[in-house]
Write an enzyme that holds these catalytic residues in place. Sequence first.
Site, PDB file in Angstrom:
ATOM      1  N   LYS A 210       0.840  -1.205   0.000  1.00 46.35           N
ATOM      2  CA  LYS A 210       0.000   0.000   0.000  1.00 46.35           C
ATOM      3  C   LYS A 210       0.873   1.253   0.000  1.00 46.35           C
ATOM      4  CE  LYS A 210      -3.547   2.355   2.667  1.00 46.35           C
ATOM      5  NZ  LYS A 210      -4.460   2.327   3.793  1.00 46.35           N
ATOM      6  N   GLU A 216      10.645  -4.788   4.280  1.00 46.54           N
ATOM      7  CA  GLU A 216      10.709  -6.195   3.885  1.00 46.54           C
ATOM      8  C   GLU A 216      10.335  -6.372   2.417  1.00 46.54           C
ATOM      9  OE1 GLU A 216       9.172  -4.947   6.547  1.00 46.54           O
ATOM     10  OE2 GLU A 216       9.161  -6.363   8.234  1.00 46.54           O
ATOM     11  N   GLY A 271      -4.806  -2.076   5.093  1.00 46.09           N
ATOM     12  CA  GLY A 271      -4.049  -3.227   4.600  1.00 46.09           C
ATOM     13  C   GLY A 271      -4.743  -4.556   4.874  1.00 46.09           C
ATOM     14  N   ARG A 272      -5.176  -4.753   6.120  1.00 46.35           N
ATOM     15  CA  ARG A 272      -5.754  -6.059   6.481  1.00 46.35           C
ATOM     16  C   ARG A 272      -7.187  -6.215   5.999  1.00 46.35           C
ATOM     17  NH1 ARG A 272      -4.309  -2.817  10.479  1.00 46.35           N
ATOM     18  NH2 ARG A 272      -5.874  -1.953  11.900  1.00 46.35           N
ATOM     19  N   GLU A 357      -4.268  -6.978  14.940  1.00 48.31           N
ATOM     20  CA  GLU A 357      -3.758  -5.662  14.537  1.00 48.31           C
ATOM     21  C   GLU A 357      -4.884  -4.627  14.632  1.00 48.31           C
ATOM     22  OE1 GLU A 357      -2.100  -4.447  10.481  1.00 48.31           O
ATOM     23  OE2 GLU A 357      -0.253  -4.899  11.528  1.00 48.31           O
ATOM     24  N   HIS A 388      -4.578 -33.771  17.374  1.00 50.55           N
ATOM     25  CA  HIS A 388      -3.450 -34.612  17.805  1.00 50.55           C
ATOM     26  C   HIS A 388      -2.292 -33.768  18.293  1.00 50.55           C
ATOM     27  CE1 HIS A 388      -5.423 -38.225  16.309  1.00 50.55           C
ATOM     28  NE2 HIS A 388      -5.938 -37.388  15.421  1.00 50.55           N
ATOM     29  N   LYS A 508       9.560  -0.901  13.822  1.00 50.63           N
ATOM     30  CA  LYS A 508      10.102  -0.590  12.493  1.00 50.63           C
ATOM     31  C   LYS A 508      11.207   0.447  12.616  1.00 50.63           C
ATOM     32  CE  LYS A 508       5.838  -1.072   9.742  1.00 50.63           C
ATOM     33  NZ  LYS A 508       4.859  -0.318   8.964  1.00 50.63           N
TER      34      LYS A 508
HETATM   35  O1  F6P Z   1       2.607  -4.398   9.791  1.00 48.66           O
HETATM   36  C1  F6P Z   1       2.144  -3.112   9.641  1.00 48.66           C
HETATM   37  C2  F6P Z   1       1.584  -2.871   8.292  1.00 48.66           C
HETATM   38  O2  F6P Z   1       1.441  -1.508   8.161  1.00 48.66           O
HETATM   39  C3  F6P Z   1       0.258  -3.586   8.062  1.00 48.66           C
HETATM   40  O3  F6P Z   1      -0.816  -2.937   8.601  1.00 48.66           O
HETATM   41  C4  F6P Z   1       0.243  -3.666   6.589  1.00 48.66           C
HETATM   42  O4  F6P Z   1      -0.722  -4.565   6.158  1.00 48.66           O
HETATM   43  C5  F6P Z   1       1.657  -4.081   6.319  1.00 48.66           C
HETATM   44  O5  F6P Z   1       2.414  -3.351   7.250  1.00 48.66           O
HETATM   45  C6  F6P Z   1       2.159  -3.869   4.927  1.00 48.66           C
HETATM   46  O6  F6P Z   1       2.117  -2.519   4.543  1.00 48.66           O
HETATM   47  P1  F6P Z   1       2.268  -2.108   3.037  1.00 48.66           P
HETATM   48  O7  F6P Z   1       1.131  -2.689   2.275  1.00 48.66           O
HETATM   49  O8  F6P Z   1       2.248  -0.616   3.034  1.00 48.66           O
HETATM   50  O9  F6P Z   1       3.575  -2.645   2.523  1.00 48.66           O
END
Ligand code: F6P
Length: 557
Positions: A210, A216, A271-272, A357, A388, A508
């Site tokens: 987003k 990452e 995002g979620r 979250e 199990h 972060k």
């Molecule tokens: O982990 C925090 C967060 O901001 C989430 O809410 C989000 O889904 C994720 O990082 C990824 O963010 P982006 O889509 O901006 O890479």
Amino acid sequence: MSTKAITVDCGLEWQALQRHVLSDSQRHLRDRFRDDADRAVRMNVEAAGWYLDYSKQRADPQTVVLLVALAGACELNKRIDALFQGARVNTTEDRPALHSALRARAGECVEVEGHDVVPEVHAVLERMSVFATSIREGSWLGHTGRPIRNVVSIGIGGSDLGPVMASEALRAYSQRDLVIRHVSNVDGADLREALRDLEAAETLFIVCSKTFTTQETLANARAARTWCLEALRDEDAIARHFVAVSTNASAVGEFGIDTRNMFGFWDWVGGRYSLGSAIGLSTMIAIGPAHFAQMLAGFHAMDTHFRSAPFERNLPVLMGLLSIWNNNFLGAETLAVLPYSHYLKRFPAYLQQLAMESNGKSVTRGGGQVGVQTAPIYWGEPGTNGQHSFYQLLHQGTRLVPCDFIGFCQPLESAADQHDLLMANMFAQSEALAFGKSVGELEQDGVDPALIPHRRFDGNRPSNTLLSDRLTPHSLGALVSMYEHSVFVQACVWDINPFDQWGVELGKALALRVFDAIAATAGPPTALDASTGSLVVRYLQRRDAVRATTKLIKPVR
Ligand code: F6P
């Protein structure tokens, strides 16, 4: 914590529930069923293809009346209207949370600041359909003229968990000759394992972020770019092998992806909550645009139900309120999500982000402390595997763990005999949790008296059972929407904002500082606390010593 006064404007209704729990909560489910022959018939609700049996909750119809009164006192109706009408319900980020608009039908009107967003939503869906179809039909060619056979989606959190979960859940609907993989972890092993048997000339990367600033995702996208260019040896290849899904066109362009290859969405999609947006592109490629549309229709059906059904017959409202009951009044700390469908194996992980979250907060919308426990810990595994493993604790442990059992009446594949066995296990587990096995029953069975304490099951452990006819794109969409809204209902009762996630920011920022310390060539890191600093020193010493003495494992192809 659960007995503290709640700080929101529903104190009387909260107190009524506190009185009710004192008089009612210990009553055993065996007695509840014995005293009310119609209990199973009365304590269920059906919506958008899902049937919820909540008769095995430690609640009675009167509990539901009190919970619904609590929802009323928290002005849940107004909050639902504000959500669907595009009000800035995400107050700390000053924006709407309009995921429902992603699944609005063409021709419906959903306004953000007086502007109907549905046409743009459908324009992006149309572009996604054209693109997904070209990949599925083999008409989108890679740089060397070969069709794309592999799709690797790179993202993390909400830009990964939804598509991963949906691609797994709907695997039976997917085009099997396409390889669809998802990479999220900044541990290079994730990307390496995803790419090890792929050919760059046939591989498409979808970079989902987003913000397009997530460390990452950008690290993985850069590594994927390097991998692609090492094989194809031409910068122009990027245009055929990389597309982006983002709200940040300038960052996408700076990264080197042509913004004509970008699928947009909007800052009013969290995002979620973004599975129904272009973030779901890998899922659409896997299952095809028609199935994706059915998934959106499932979301929409549950959205419509949530918006319109009276609270006492409203599936997401009841799910949310029963979770409040278990968490805040019965003192449960966690909630086990137990899908009896192997295809739903990533569903608990998806729900973890959605619920934790969203509602893992301790501050009200107004900035005060929430006086009660908020989000329970969501966790789970598919049945029967979990039986199990950790079900021992569910049945005989000291903790109260409410469970959500999720199952289907028809299997997708032909193994109907195994499906009956699967479902028999699911029903039996909820029965065992609810009714247990008493000392008297064990004596009747002639169990060795010395073993009776060990073999006794107290029962009275609450669960929901969610049943749908079949796992389809439609039923999956409805299920996800149901949990989204149940999370919202809980947030309304606690008066918290479920749509921000400030809690992930500190980690972060500190990771960047520690990374700088690791990268610094001179001396031990001074900017870090004593523990973290000495861990970094130890890490650097051992990293270099190990590098000098051992060979890296040669990857096995
Ligand atoms: O982990 C925090 C967060 O901001 C989430 O809410 C989000 O889904 C994720 O990082 C990824 O963010 P982006 O889509 O901006 O890479």
